[in-house]
Write a protein that holds these residues in place. Structure first.
Motif, PDB file in Angstrom:
ATOM      1  N   THR A   1      40.529  44.836  24.659  1.00  0.00           N
ATOM      2  CA  THR A   1      41.214  43.855  23.837  1.00  0.00           C
ATOM      3  C   THR A   1      41.676  42.662  24.680  1.00  0.00           C
ATOM      4  O   THR A   1      42.007  41.593  24.145  1.00  0.00           O
ATOM      5  CB  THR A   1      42.441  44.484  23.159  1.00  0.00           C
ATOM      6  N   MET A   2      41.732  42.859  25.966  1.00  0.00           N
ATOM      7  CA  MET A   2      41.981  41.792  26.936  1.00  0.00           C
ATOM      8  C   MET A   2      40.859  41.834  27.951  1.00  0.00           C
ATOM      9  O   MET A   2      40.064  42.780  27.990  1.00  0.00           O
ATOM     10  CB  MET A   2      43.340  41.992  27.625  1.00  0.00           C
ATOM     11  N   GLU A   3      40.774  40.813  28.784  1.00  0.00           N
ATOM     12  CA  GLU A   3      39.769  40.810  29.843  1.00  0.00           C
ATOM     13  C   GLU A   3      39.976  42.021  30.748  1.00  0.00           C
ATOM     14  O   GLU A   3      41.086  42.279  31.204  1.00  0.00           O
ATOM     15  CB  GLU A   3      39.861  39.521  30.661  1.00  0.00           C
ATOM     16  N   ASN A   4      38.875  42.779  30.965  1.00  0.00           N
ATOM     17  CA  ASN A   4      38.966  44.002  31.767  1.00  0.00           C
ATOM     18  C   ASN A   4      38.988  43.651  33.247  1.00  0.00           C
ATOM     19  O   ASN A   4      38.018  43.896  33.990  1.00  0.00           O
ATOM     20  CB  ASN A   4      37.804  44.931  31.443  1.00  0.00           C
ATOM     21  N   ILE A   5      40.099  43.066  33.680  1.00  0.00           N
ATOM     22  CA  ILE A   5      40.286  42.652  35.069  1.00  0.00           C
ATOM     23  C   ILE A   5      41.631  43.188  35.542  1.00  0.00           C
ATOM     24  O   ILE A   5      42.635  43.105  34.813  1.00  0.00           O
ATOM     25  CB  ILE A   5      40.235  41.118  35.214  1.00  0.00           C
ATOM     26  N   MET A   6      41.646  43.745  36.739  1.00  0.00           N
ATOM     27  CA  MET A   6      42.871  44.273  37.304  1.00  0.00           C
ATOM     28  C   MET A   6      43.018  43.781  38.740  1.00  0.00           C
ATOM     29  O   MET A   6      42.066  43.827  39.521  1.00  0.00           O
ATOM     30  CB  MET A   6      42.863  45.798  37.274  1.00  0.00           C
ATOM     31  N   LEU A   7      44.219  43.302  39.084  1.00  0.00           N
ATOM     32  CA  LEU A   7      44.538  42.843  40.442  1.00  0.00           C
ATOM     33  C   LEU A   7      45.752  43.619  40.923  1.00  0.00           C
ATOM     34  O   LEU A   7      46.811  43.597  40.268  1.00  0.00           O
ATOM     35  CB  LEU A   7      44.825  41.344  40.453  1.00  0.00           C
ATOM     36  N   ARG A   8      45.614  44.289  42.047  1.00  0.00           N
ATOM     37  CA  ARG A   8      46.712  45.055  42.624  1.00  0.00           C
ATOM     38  C   ARG A   8      46.991  44.539  44.028  1.00  0.00           C
ATOM     39  O   ARG A   8      46.092  44.541  44.880  1.00  0.00           O
ATOM     40  CB  ARG A   8      46.380  46.542  42.647  1.00  0.00           C
ATOM     41  N   VAL A   9      48.227  44.097  44.253  1.00  0.00           N
ATOM     42  CA  VAL A   9      48.635  43.507  45.528  1.00  0.00           C
ATOM     43  C   VAL A   9      49.631  44.441  46.197  1.00  0.00           C
ATOM     44  O   VAL A   9      50.629  44.848  45.578  1.00  0.00           O
ATOM     45  CB  VAL A   9      49.248  42.110  45.329  1.00  0.00           C
ATOM     46  N   PHE A  10      49.378  44.773  47.473  1.00  0.00           N
ATOM     47  CA  PHE A  10      50.266  45.623  48.248  1.00  0.00           C
ATOM     48  C   PHE A  10      51.181  44.755  49.116  1.00  0.00           C
ATOM     49  O   PHE A  10      50.845  43.597  49.429  1.00  0.00           O
ATOM     50  CB  PHE A  10      49.450  46.579  49.109  1.00  0.00           C
ATOM     51  N   PRO A  11      52.319  45.293  49.518  1.00  0.00           N
ATOM     52  CA  PRO A  11      53.264  44.478  50.298  1.00  0.00           C
ATOM     53  C   PRO A  11      52.683  43.920  51.595  1.00  0.00           C
ATOM     54  O   PRO A  11      53.104  42.848  52.043  1.00  0.00           O
ATOM     55  CB  PRO A  11      54.424  45.447  50.569  1.00  0.00           C
ATOM     56  N   ASP A  12      51.742  44.602  52.222  1.00  0.00           N
ATOM     57  CA  ASP A  12      51.174  44.123  53.479  1.00  0.00           C
ATOM     58  C   ASP A  12      50.048  43.111  53.277  1.00  0.00           C
ATOM     59  O   ASP A  12      49.418  42.681  54.242  1.00  0.00           O
ATOM     60  CB  ASP A  12      50.670  45.296  54.317  1.00  0.00           C
ATOM     61  N   GLY A  13      49.745  42.751  52.041  1.00  0.00           N
ATOM     62  CA  GLY A  13      48.716  41.760  51.770  1.00  0.00           C
ATOM     63  C   GLY A  13      47.365  42.338  51.403  1.00  0.00           C
ATOM     64  O   GLY A  13      46.424  41.582  51.106  1.00  0.00           O
ATOM     65  N   ASN A  14      47.221  43.658  51.406  1.00  0.00           N
ATOM     66  CA  ASN A  14      45.961  44.273  50.965  1.00  0.00           C
ATOM     67  C   ASN A  14      45.829  44.122  49.454  1.00  0.00           C
ATOM     68  O   ASN A  14      46.800  44.276  48.707  1.00  0.00           O
ATOM     69  CB  ASN A  14      45.923  45.749  51.351  1.00  0.00           C
ATOM     70  N   ILE A  15      44.597  43.874  49.014  1.00  0.00           N
ATOM     71  CA  ILE A  15      44.354  43.555  47.612  1.00  0.00           C
ATOM     72  C   ILE A  15      43.223  44.423  47.083  1.00  0.00           C
ATOM     73  O   ILE A  15      42.205  44.637  47.760  1.00  0.00           O
ATOM     74  CB  ILE A  15      43.998  42.060  47.443  1.00  0.00           C
TER      75      ILE A  15
END
Length: 467
Positions: free
Chosen positions: A159-173
């Protein structure tokens, strides 16, 4: 009295004046505080402030937390330094279709990217990651991975764009997207439908060569995972990731990742739709060998029906296949079977012709004197011993001096056959063929054995080569 009343009014006015002037200052102070808060880019936002739009306020907080406005995300992380490593992890959800006519396949997969961007690092006492959707993805740098040899692709948006972004505190994505892609697969149909096809989906960065971006499989061979995939026409024998380099003359070398899979075709469908009907048509054409040779309508109708049916089968198979310039295995089988059916029609044409010739000879032979015995002529063609046949004298013919002279010369040069010997003819094959032609019913007798044995031999050779 008037003076006292005026003095009382002045005292009331003096007492109410500070209260009325206090409220406008307070209202003006609140408006000024709100404007300063909206214009402020850094620092914390007062949690007690009234939230007019919770979604926008959370997005503002995320942008402030990640300091998006402080950096230029049009440039890759570590620009000017070594290449940034980007790990790839793929989970194949399904293979939707495989088209032999278009030579392509359609696959739905989860494509995950892993990299580090120090510009997005943020302080966190709990060391927990933050997860965002597609709205924040458009404001930061992400790898520009594309599918080589793809015809069309799209990101699912229900129902929304199937995109996920996960950001960690050390900058890993972690950047994950659900994609359906239709890509080219160069297929070889020389063994169709007993073939095995090898296809691959190729991933590559579009703008960044190996000096700026290094693509690699995140977990080696475990980076490619598949759900339980069942296809209607194929077995999936293997899924295997691999990597390599691609060179472009204008831009240089690029890292390329491959998703290789091997497909083996189900043969049972084609056995039911093509091979079994073809075999039955060939065997049906042999029925004409047992029908009397004088039944012309029956044998001709049967032969034409089998020929037309074979033509329909060949046309149907060709319509579902690409127009390739080489011969396929199914073409060999179909055309060989068509040849057997066609030869059965030609066989009856030969039988009918020789039968007609034989009857014409019988009509001519009926004019010969009755005293002439045909077995006398057969005594000298190598088919019988001369002592096995009672030779009766030929009818008397009036002798003339010339005939007597010829008889004497013939007796002086040719000696009669000795007892127990067989006279050999100079052309036994020709005479044997002429014997079959004079007995056309034997052609059907030979065909009843030769045609099935030849077709059986063809099937043994065919299936041993392609199966």
């Amino acid at each position: 009295m008037r003076v006292a009343l005026l003095a009382f009014r002045l005292m009331c006015l003096a007492w109410l004046w500070p209260v009325s002037s206090h409220y406008p200052n307070k209202r003006r102070h609140k408006e000024q505080y709100g404007e300063n808060t909206k214009q402020k880019h850094g620092g914390r936002v007062d949690l007690k402030m009234k939230k007019l739009d919770s979604t926008k306020s959370l997005l503002i907080k995320s942008e402030q937390l990640l300091r998006i406005e402080d950096h230029d995300f049009a440039m890759r992380p570590g620009f000017g330094g070594s290449a940034i490593p980007v790990g790839i992890d793929v989970q194949v959800e399904s293979i939707d279709s495989i088209s032999e006519v278009n030579m392509d396949f359609t696959m739905t997969l989860y494509l995950r990217h892993y990299w580090q961007d120090d510009r997005l690092a943020f302080p966190s006492s709990s060391n927990k990651s933050r997860t965002f959707d597609a709205r924040l993805v458009k404001k930061i740098w992400v790898p520009d991975v594309f599918f080589v040899h793809s015809k069309r692709s799209f990101i699912h948006d229900t129902t929304m764009e199937n995109i996920m972004l996960r950001v960690f505190p050390d900058g890993n994505i972690l950047y994950s997207v659900r994609i359906t892609v239709t890509a080219l697969c160069s297929m070889d149909f020389s063994s169709f439908p007993l073939d095995t096809q090898s296809c691959s989906l190729e991933l590559e960065s579009y703008a960044y060569n190996e000096n700026d971006l290094m693509l690699y499989w995140k977990n080696g061979n475990d980076s490619l995972r598949t759900d339980e995939i069942v296809l209607s026409q194929f077995f999936i024998e293997d899924f295997q990731p691999s990597f390599g380099l691609a060179f472009y003359s204008s831009t240089g070398w690029y890292n390329r990742l491959y998703i290789n899979f091997i497909l083996r075709r189900h043969i049972f469908f084609f056995m039911l739709q093509t091979y079994f009907p073809t075999m039955l048509m060939v065997m049906l054409s042999w029925v004409s060998f047992w029908i009397d040779r004088r039944a012309v309508p029956a044998r001709v109708s049967l032969g034409i029906t089998t020929v037309l049916t074979m033509s329909t089968i060949i046309t149907g198979v060709s319509a579902s296949m690409p127009q390739v310039s080489y011969v396929k295995a199914v073409d060999i089988y179909l055309w060989a079977s068509f040849l057997f059916v066609f030869l059965s029609v030609i066989e009856y044409a030969a039988v009918n012709y020789f039968t007609t010739v034989e009857e014409m000879k019988k009509l001519k032979r009926a004019k010969i004197p009755n005293s002439f015995d045909a077995t006398q002529a057969m005594a000298f063609d190598g088919c019988f011993h001369d002592n096995d046949i009672d030779l009766t004298p030929f009818p008397d013919v009036s002798s003339t001096p010339n005939t007597e002279r010829n008889t004497q010369s013939r007796n002086s040069t040719v000696s009669g056959p000795t007892e127990g010997t067989r006279l050999r003819s100079k052309h036994p094959v020709k005479q044997h063929l002429s014997f079959i032609m004079s007995n056309s019913y034997m052609i059907d007798s030979y065909s009843r054995v030769i045609f099935p044995l030849a077709y059986l031999l063809f099937n043994i050779i065919y299936w041993s080569l392609y199966a």
